[in-house]
Design a protein around this motif. Sequence first.
Motif, PDB file in Angstrom:
ATOM      1  N   ALA A   1      16.466   0.402   0.496  1.00 55.41           N
ATOM      2  CA  ALA A   1      16.478   0.310   1.963  1.00 55.41           C
ATOM      3  C   ALA A   1      15.070   0.430   2.554  1.00 55.41           C
ATOM      4  N   HIS A   2      14.039   0.409   1.711  1.00 57.16           N
ATOM      5  CA  HIS A   2      12.627   0.491   2.147  1.00 57.16           C
ATOM      6  C   HIS A   2      12.341   1.806   2.868  1.00 57.16           C
ATOM      7  N   ARG A   3      13.107   2.868   2.555  1.00 56.57           N
ATOM      8  CA  ARG A   3      12.839   4.152   3.218  1.00 56.57           C
ATOM      9  C   ARG A   3      11.680   4.899   2.555  1.00 56.57           C
TER      10      ARG A   3
ATOM     11  N   GLU B   1       6.083   4.969  10.095  1.00 61.96           N
ATOM     12  CA  GLU B   1       5.998   6.186   9.271  1.00 61.96           C
ATOM     13  C   GLU B   1       5.073   5.933   8.079  1.00 61.96           C
ATOM     14  N   LYS B   2       5.224   4.761   7.472  1.00 62.74           N
ATOM     15  CA  LYS B   2       4.372   4.432   6.317  1.00 62.74           C
ATOM     16  C   LYS B   2       2.916   4.242   6.765  1.00 62.74           C
ATOM     17  N   ALA B   3       2.744   3.689   7.971  1.00 64.16           N
ATOM     18  CA  ALA B   3       1.373   3.507   8.477  1.00 64.16           C
ATOM     19  C   ALA B   3       0.684   4.864   8.595  1.00 64.16           C
TER      20      ALA B   3
ATOM     21  N   ASP C   1       0.849  -3.971   9.914  1.00 64.10           N
ATOM     22  CA  ASP C   1       2.276  -4.043   9.579  1.00 64.10           C
ATOM     23  C   ASP C   1       2.609  -5.496   9.225  1.00 64.10           C
ATOM     24  N   TYR C   2       3.262  -5.676   8.080  1.00 63.24           N
ATOM     25  CA  TYR C   2       3.534  -7.055   7.657  1.00 63.24           C
ATOM     26  C   TYR C   2       4.626  -7.727   8.480  1.00 63.24           C
ATOM     27  N   HIS C   3       5.300  -6.948   9.374  1.00 61.33           N
ATOM     28  CA  HIS C   3       6.298  -7.578  10.241  1.00 61.33           C
ATOM     29  C   HIS C   3       5.648  -8.247  11.455  1.00 61.33           C
TER      30      HIS C   3
ATOM     31  N   GLY D   1       5.141   6.301  -1.305  1.00 64.15           N
ATOM     32  CA  GLY D   1       4.658   6.991  -2.511  1.00 64.15           C
ATOM     33  C   GLY D   1       5.718   6.866  -3.599  1.00 64.15           C
ATOM     34  N   ARG D   2       5.980   7.959  -4.323  1.00 62.18           N
ATOM     35  CA  ARG D   2       7.033   7.944  -5.329  1.00 62.18           C
ATOM     36  C   ARG D   2       8.177   8.850  -4.938  1.00 62.18           C
ATOM     37  N   ALA D   3       9.404   8.340  -5.045  1.00 61.97           N
ATOM     38  CA  ALA D   3      10.583   9.194  -4.960  1.00 61.97           C
ATOM     39  C   ALA D   3      10.722   9.863  -6.331  1.00 61.97           C
TER      40      ALA D   3
ATOM     41  N   GLY E   1      -4.834 -11.973 -13.117  1.00 63.48           N
ATOM     42  CA  GLY E   1      -3.576 -11.251 -13.317  1.00 63.48           C
ATOM     43  C   GLY E   1      -3.895 -10.011 -14.130  1.00 63.48           C
ATOM     44  N   TYR E   2      -3.082  -8.985 -14.005  1.00 64.67           N
ATOM     45  CA  TYR E   2      -3.283  -7.798 -14.856  1.00 64.67           C
ATOM     46  C   TYR E   2      -1.923  -7.259 -15.279  1.00 64.67           C
ATOM     47  N   ARG E   3      -1.700  -7.232 -16.589  1.00 67.37           N
ATOM     48  CA  ARG E   3      -0.428  -6.727 -17.125  1.00 67.37           C
ATOM     49  C   ARG E   3      -0.745  -5.512 -17.987  1.00 67.37           C
ATOM     50  N   PHE E   4      -0.624  -4.359 -17.388  1.00 64.18           N
ATOM     51  CA  PHE E   4      -1.054  -3.104 -18.000  1.00 64.18           C
ATOM     52  C   PHE E   4      -0.377  -2.866 -19.365  1.00 64.18           C
ATOM     53  N   GLY E   5       0.951  -3.033 -19.401  1.00 67.19           N
ATOM     54  CA  GLY E   5       1.695  -2.750 -20.635  1.00 67.19           C
ATOM     55  C   GLY E   5       1.254  -3.666 -21.776  1.00 67.19           C
TER      56      GLY E   5
ATOM     57  N   ILE F   1      -3.414 -10.124  -9.068  1.00 70.27           N
ATOM     58  CA  ILE F   1      -1.950 -10.106  -8.976  1.00 70.27           C
ATOM     59  C   ILE F   1      -1.453  -8.948  -9.844  1.00 70.27           C
ATOM     60  N   VAL F   2      -0.762  -7.995  -9.189  1.00 70.20           N
ATOM     61  CA  VAL F   2      -0.320  -6.783  -9.889  1.00 70.20           C
ATOM     62  C   VAL F   2       1.200  -6.748 -10.016  1.00 70.20           C
ATOM     63  N   GLY F   3       1.908  -7.211  -8.983  1.00 65.54           N
ATOM     64  CA  GLY F   3       3.373  -7.137  -9.048  1.00 65.54           C
ATOM     65  C   GLY F   3       4.022  -8.007  -7.991  1.00 65.54           C
TER      66      GLY F   3
ATOM     67  N   ALA G   1       0.812  -1.229   0.000  1.00 68.40           N
ATOM     68  CA  ALA G   1       0.000   0.000   0.000  1.00 68.40           C
ATOM     69  C   ALA G   1       0.838   1.268   0.000  1.00 68.40           C
ATOM     70  N   SER G   2       2.041   1.224   0.600  1.00 77.03           N
ATOM     71  CA  SER G   2       2.827   2.462   0.692  1.00 77.03           C
ATOM     72  C   SER G   2       3.583   2.762  -0.596  1.00 77.03           C
ATOM     73  N   GLY G   3       3.597   1.850  -1.542  1.00 83.18           N
ATOM     74  CA  GLY G   3       4.373   2.043  -2.772  1.00 83.18           C
ATOM     75  C   GLY G   3       3.657   2.945  -3.775  1.00 83.18           C
TER      76      GLY G   3
HETATM   77  N1  LIG Z   1       0.832  -5.317 -13.396  1.00 85.67           N
HETATM   78  C1  LIG Z   1       1.335  -4.274 -14.002  1.00 85.67           C
HETATM   79  O1  LIG Z   1       0.973  -3.942 -15.125  1.00 85.67           O
HETATM   80  C2  LIG Z   1       2.365  -3.442 -13.290  1.00 85.67           C
HETATM   81  C3  LIG Z   1       2.618  -2.125 -13.692  1.00 85.67           C
HETATM   82  C4  LIG Z   1       3.568  -1.387 -12.991  1.00 85.67           C
HETATM   83  C5  LIG Z   1       4.274  -1.971 -11.934  1.00 85.67           C
HETATM   84  N2  LIG Z   1       4.009  -3.266 -11.612  1.00 85.67           N
HETATM   85  C6  LIG Z   1       4.703  -3.936 -10.495  1.00 85.67           C
HETATM   86  O2  LIG Z   1       4.034  -3.596  -9.291  1.00 85.67           O
HETATM   87  C7  LIG Z   1       4.942  -3.732  -8.197  1.00 85.67           C
HETATM   88  C8  LIG Z   1       4.831  -2.509  -7.319  1.00 85.67           C
HETATM   89  O3  LIG Z   1       5.275  -1.370  -8.035  1.00 85.67           O
HETATM   90  P1  LIG Z   1       5.492   0.011  -7.296  1.00 85.67           P
HETATM   91  O4  LIG Z   1       5.910   0.954  -8.330  1.00 85.67           O
HETATM   92  O5  LIG Z   1       4.329   0.319  -6.451  1.00 85.67           O
HETATM   93  O6  LIG Z   1       6.740  -0.332  -6.376  1.00 85.67           O
HETATM   94  P2  LIG Z   1       7.290   0.490  -5.138  1.00 85.67           P
HETATM   95  O7  LIG Z   1       6.874   1.924  -5.216  1.00 85.67           O
HETATM   96  O8  LIG Z   1       8.727   0.164  -5.024  1.00 85.67           O
HETATM   97  O9  LIG Z   1       6.509  -0.145  -3.905  1.00 85.67           O
HETATM   98  C9  LIG Z   1       6.807  -1.436  -3.514  1.00 85.67           C
HETATM   99  C10 LIG Z   1       6.006  -1.769  -2.273  1.00 85.67           C
HETATM  100  O10 LIG Z   1       6.306  -3.101  -1.901  1.00 85.67           O
HETATM  101  C11 LIG Z   1       6.459  -3.161  -0.494  1.00 85.67           C
HETATM  102  N3  LIG Z   1       7.356  -4.246  -0.138  1.00 85.67           N
HETATM  103  C12 LIG Z   1       8.641  -4.422  -0.522  1.00 85.67           C
HETATM  104  N4  LIG Z   1       9.129  -5.540   0.038  1.00 85.67           N
HETATM  105  C13 LIG Z   1       8.140  -6.070   0.798  1.00 85.67           C
HETATM  106  C14 LIG Z   1       8.025  -7.229   1.618  1.00 85.67           C
HETATM  107  N5  LIG Z   1       9.052  -8.085   1.777  1.00 85.67           N
HETATM  108  N6  LIG Z   1       6.835  -7.479   2.202  1.00 85.67           N
HETATM  109  C15 LIG Z   1       5.801  -6.640   2.052  1.00 85.67           C
HETATM  110  N7  LIG Z   1       5.840  -5.510   1.295  1.00 85.67           N
HETATM  111  C16 LIG Z   1       7.000  -5.249   0.679  1.00 85.67           C
HETATM  112  C17 LIG Z   1       7.041  -1.808  -0.126  1.00 85.67           C
HETATM  113  O11 LIG Z   1       6.728  -1.495   1.225  1.00 85.67           O
HETATM  114  P3  LIG Z   1       7.875  -1.441   2.335  1.00 85.67           P
HETATM  115  O12 LIG Z   1       8.853  -0.398   1.861  1.00 85.67           O
HETATM  116  O13 LIG Z   1       7.140  -1.043   3.558  1.00 85.67           O
HETATM  117  O14 LIG Z   1       8.487  -2.787   2.416  1.00 85.67           O
HETATM  118  C18 LIG Z   1       6.297  -0.884  -1.085  1.00 85.67           C
HETATM  119  O15 LIG Z   1       5.076  -0.499  -0.542  1.00 85.67           O
HETATM  120  C19 LIG Z   1       6.322  -3.939  -8.815  1.00 85.67           C
HETATM  121  O16 LIG Z   1       6.633  -5.312  -8.729  1.00 85.67           O
HETATM  122  C20 LIG Z   1       6.143  -3.534 -10.264  1.00 85.67           C
HETATM  123  O17 LIG Z   1       7.003  -4.230 -11.134  1.00 85.67           O
HETATM  124  C21 LIG Z   1       3.060  -3.999 -12.251  1.00 85.67           C
END
Ligand SMILES: NC(=O)c1ccc[n+]([C@@H]2O[C@H](COP(=O)([O-])OP(=O)(O)OC[C@H]3O[C@@H](n4cnc5c(N)ncnc54)[C@H](OP(=O)(O)O)[C@@H]3O)[C@@H](O)[C@H]2O)c1
Length: 296
Positions: free
Chosen positions: A273-275, A132-134, A147-149, A278-280, A219-223, A192-194, A105-107
């Motif tokens: 480093a999981h810091r 912080e992410k929560a 929290d997944y931990h 959202g988006r950097a 499954g969903y593959r946008f590209g 399933i997204v990623g 959710a935080s990604g």
């Molecule tokens: N299906 C599609 O068409 C499509 C399109 C674009 C992207 N994607 C895929 O979608 C995925 C997510 O993309 P994104 O851009 O959102 O990535 P992102 O911004 O890097 O976010 C990744 C997320 O995964 C979490 N995460 C990482 N390791 C984890 C663990 N061990 N357990 C639980 N959570 C964990 C992170 O949270 P923490 O930092 O808290 O661990 C973060 O919230 C990627 O695999 C990407 O390739 C798929």
Amino acid sequence: MLYARGLHQNNRRHVKPPFILGTEFAGIVTASPTTSFKPGTRVFGSGLGSFAEYICIDEGSVKRVPDQWSNAEACAVGASGAVSWGSLISVAGLKKGETVLILGASGGLGVMAVQIAKAIGVKVIAVVGDEEKAKKIVEVGADEVVDYHSPQWEEKVKGLTDNGKGVDVVYDAIGAIESGLKCLMYRGRLVIVGFAARGGKIEEVRANRILLKSATVHGYRFGEDGRRFPERTKYVWDGFMKLVDGGRIKPVIYKEQYKGLEQIARALKDLEAHRTWGRAILTINEQAEAEQRPKL
Ligand SMILES: NC(=O)c1ccc[n+]([C@@H]2O[C@H](COP(=O)([O-])OP(=O)(O)OC[C@H]3O[C@@H](n4cnc5c(N)ncnc54)[C@H](OP(=O)(O)O)[C@@H]3O)[C@@H](O)[C@H]2O)c1
């Protein structure tokens, strides 16, 4: 990170060296063979090679930046909003009154998924990795956070649903399908997204877990959908942009600033480093944007 290491499934076919990293961008049109986007138009979207000053991109992959957004904000949304709208609404058929679990959710994708679900009247349970992410994800709109931990976090998720029956839909951006199935109600749907948590090693799922829950797994593959069915992807983009135009989507930019291509390594290290949440965002040419942005 997966692309950089050659661990992403797309590295086998679509993303082979030599290539430039970066998949989402916002910027200013310098030249176009068609009349849809005149030079000077601010646009955002997805396309490989965005860690660069210029990118050559297909017209269908870009959208006009809404006036209320800066280019950095548009970049934070990129194609992530459309990917999440397509996954939740078009593929999993999420509906008002249901409960959704957002894994990752935080990604970048996750923060969009949370807002899309809230915008249509769905209860959101978000799974994140730290305090912080929560806090951030509650600000973004999540109703509940786990929290997944924490041990047996799947049980905590179920405990947050009516009579512990489980969620209607799981949105999985991390690759935790068996955990997602545990959280799902009988006859629930999982999309399933990623595989962000898998480091390139994809989970093997025991198929009886799907049968025992009479679950539907999508499954969903946008590209690839865009390559095969451009009209469906247009429908997805239009659906998401309606929420944007209605003011329902707020870009979420990680607090650190990264300026110039030379800061890519620092940004990727923070991601690794999981810091980040959202988006950097890496800004490359702020002056050009300042010259083009309409005065609001
Ligand atoms: N299906 C599609 O068409 C499509 C399109 C674009 C992207 N994607 C895929 O979608 C995925 C997510 O993309 P994104 O851009 O959102 O990535 P992102 O911004 O890097 O976010 C990744 C997320 O995964 C979490 N995460 C990482 N390791 C984890 C663990 N061990 N357990 C639980 N959570 C964990 C992170 O949270 P923490 O930092 O808290 O661990 C973060 O919230 C990627 O695999 C990407 O390739 C798929």
